[in-house]
Design an enzyme around this catalytic site. Sequence first.
Site, PDB file in Angstrom:
ATOM      1  N   LYS A 110       0.824  -1.195   0.092  1.00  0.00           N
ATOM      2  CA  LYS A 110      -0.042   0.014   0.035  1.00  0.00           C
ATOM      3  C   LYS A 110       1.100   1.294  -0.133  1.00  0.00           C
ATOM      4  O   LYS A 110       0.254   2.368  -0.485  1.00  0.00           O
ATOM      5  CB  LYS A 110      -0.802   0.083   1.169  1.00  0.00           C
ATOM      6  CG  LYS A 110      -1.781  -1.111   1.383  1.00  0.00           C
ATOM      7  CD  LYS A 110      -2.885  -1.479   0.295  1.00  0.00           C
ATOM      8  CE  LYS A 110      -3.776  -2.294   0.623  1.00  0.00           C
ATOM      9  NZ  LYS A 110      -3.511  -3.636   0.674  1.00  0.00           N
TER      10      LYS A 110
HETATM   11  C1  LIG Z   1      -4.108  -4.594  -0.056  1.00  0.00           C
HETATM   12  C2  LIG Z   1      -3.401  -5.908   0.227  1.00  0.00           C
HETATM   13  C3  LIG Z   1      -3.387  -6.820  -0.942  1.00  0.00           C
HETATM   14  C4  LIG Z   1      -4.584  -6.758  -1.815  1.00  0.00           C
HETATM   15  O1  LIG Z   1      -4.447  -5.749  -2.707  1.00  0.00           O
HETATM   16  P1  LIG Z   1      -5.788  -5.296  -3.488  1.00  0.00           P
HETATM   17  O2  LIG Z   1      -5.162  -4.040  -4.517  1.00  0.00           O
HETATM   18  O3  LIG Z   1      -6.800  -4.732  -2.666  1.00  0.00           O
HETATM   19  O4  LIG Z   1      -6.324  -6.420  -4.514  1.00  0.00           O
HETATM   20  C5  LIG Z   1      -2.587  -7.902  -1.100  1.00  0.00           C
HETATM   21  N1  LIG Z   1      -1.582  -8.156  -0.155  1.00  0.00           N
HETATM   22  C6  LIG Z   1      -1.484  -7.316   0.992  1.00  0.00           C
HETATM   23  C7  LIG Z   1      -0.114  -7.572   1.863  1.00  0.00           C
HETATM   24  C8  LIG Z   1      -2.199  -6.100   0.860  1.00  0.00           C
HETATM   25  O5  LIG Z   1      -1.923  -5.287   1.756  1.00  0.00           O
END
Ligand SMILES: *Cc1c(COP(=O)(O)O)cnc(C)c1O
Length: 493
Positions: A110
Site C-alpha cells: 500500500k
Molecule cells: C491490500 C493488500 C493486498 C490486496 O491488494 P488489492 O489491491 O486490494 O487487490 C494483498 N496483499 C497485501 C499484503 C495487501 O496489503
Amino acid sequence: MYFISTRGKKEKIKGSQAIINGICSDGGLYVPESFPDVSDKLDNLVNLSYKDLCFEILKLYLDDFTEEELKNCINKAYDDKFDCKEIAPTVKVKDKYFLELYHGPTCAFKDMALTLMPLLLETSLKKNNIKEDIVILTATSGDTGKAALEGFKNLNQIKIIVFFPKDGVSSIQKLQMQSQEGDNTYVVSINGNFDDAQSAVKTIFNDEEFKEILKNNNYILSSANSINIGRLLPQIVYYFYSYFDLVKNKHIKLKDKINFTVPTGNFGNILAAYYAKLMGLPVNKLICTSNDNNVLYDFFNSGIYNKNRELILTSSPSMDILISSNLERLLFEISSRDSEKVNNLIKDLNNKGLYKLDANMKKNLNSFRSEYANELEVKRNINKVFKEYNYLIDTHTCVAYTSYMKYLKKHKDCTPTVIVSTASPYKFSKDVLYSLGEEVNNFDKFEIIEKLSKFSHTEIPYPIKKLKTSLILHNENCEKDEIKSEIKKILKM
Ligand SMILES: *Cc1c(COP(=O)(O)O)cnc(C)c1O
C-alpha cells in the site's frame, strides 16, 4: 486527459478533481477517458529510475499538474522512507521472480501508492482553490489503514479517520495503527469484519444529508481507499519498472511478454497491472489469486460473481474480502465501456449479492487466469520456499506463489512470470514462523519477531522494530451502525 464515471454520468473532469472527489456523484468510479499507448516508447523508458519512470507515466494521466508539481510530489514520496534505492526491486530467486513491493514505511505494498497519493491530493486542493478541509474516511483490512495514516499525517487541510475491523487484522497491523502519530490522524476499531467496515464507510459516502452537514462545517469527504484514482495510477508504474528490470538484467528481450501473479483483495493492484497492459506493456496473462475467500476465483472461472457466502478469516487478512470494489472498473472495460451494463450488474450485486456476465464480457476476461490457495497450502509453501530457496515470503505472497504453482500444473505456459510480493514477512511474523515449524504459542509478538529474525537470518525492518517502544495513542471502538456519530465526535460537529 479527462476522467469519466463507470456508471455513465455525463461528466468529464481532470485528474486533480477526480483525486479530490474520490468517487463519482452517481456512485461510479473514475476511469481515464482512454488509455495512453506507450508500446512504441518502451525503449525510451527502459533505463529510467523509479522516480523518472513514475513521472513519465503519471504525466500522461495528470496533465493538469505542472511538471514541477508532479516532480515535487514524486520526489517527496519515494525518498529514504523506502529502505532500498530501487523502491520496488524485482529479485530473482532460482527460476522465480518476486517483485518486492514492501520496502516502504509500513512494510506493505500500500505504501507504493499511499506515499504519493496524499501529496497529489494536497496539490490538487491548492490547484482547485479548495478552501474547505478534507476528511479522508477509510475502511481497512489492515495494511491500507497504516499506510494511509503515514501518508496523510500532518498534511495541511486534511484529517484522516481510519476504521478497521476489530478482529480482522493482525496484532502487528493493529499496533501499527494504534500507535500512529500526527495531530490529524484518528483510528477507530469496528465490531465486525472488513466488509462491515467497508459497507459502513460506503453508506457515509452515499449519505447526501450527512455530506451537507459536513459541508456546513467546512468539510469535504474523500477516500484513500483504492477506489481513488490517485491510488490506482501510481500502482501502474511498478509493473513497467518490474518488466524493465527483467529486460535490463537480460532475462527477457524488450517486447517479450511476461505474466504477473498478484495476491488480490479489492482488485486494485491487479487492475493497475491490467491498465499497464492496456497501455501497451507486453503482458501475457495476469493471474488473479485468492485465499479461501475465493469469490474472484469463481468469478474468473464461471463468469458469475457471488458474494453470498461467509467471510473466512485467514492468515492473509488483507485478502479477506468478498466485495472487490475495483472490479467495477474491469467490468467497464470488458463491457467495452458500456455503463448501462455496469449499472445492471452492480444493481444485481446490491440486490441479490450476485451477478452473471454475458458471453461477450466473459470472453473479454481472457487476459486473466485465476487460482486460489488454502491455509494448509500456504503454510506448507512458506516453509518450502524458505527451505529450497532460502527466501522468506509472507502469507499473501505465498497465496500468489501457491496459486502460480497450481496454474503451472494446469497450463503449459513457460512465459517468465513475476510473483507480486505484497508484504514483508515480518508483518505476519506469527503465521510465517509457525509455517517454518517453530513454536509460536506462549511467545509475545515481539519475541516472535526476534525468533523469526534469528531463525531466517534476515533483518527486522526498522518500522516493525520501532513498534516495540511505541505508545498506544488510539483506542476508540464502535459498532458498525455508530460510525456517523463517531465521525461527528471526532470532527466536533
Ligand atoms: C491490500 C493488500 C493486498 C490486496 O491488494 P488489492 O489491491 O486490494 O487487490 C494483498 N496483499 C497485501 C499484503 C495487501 O496489503
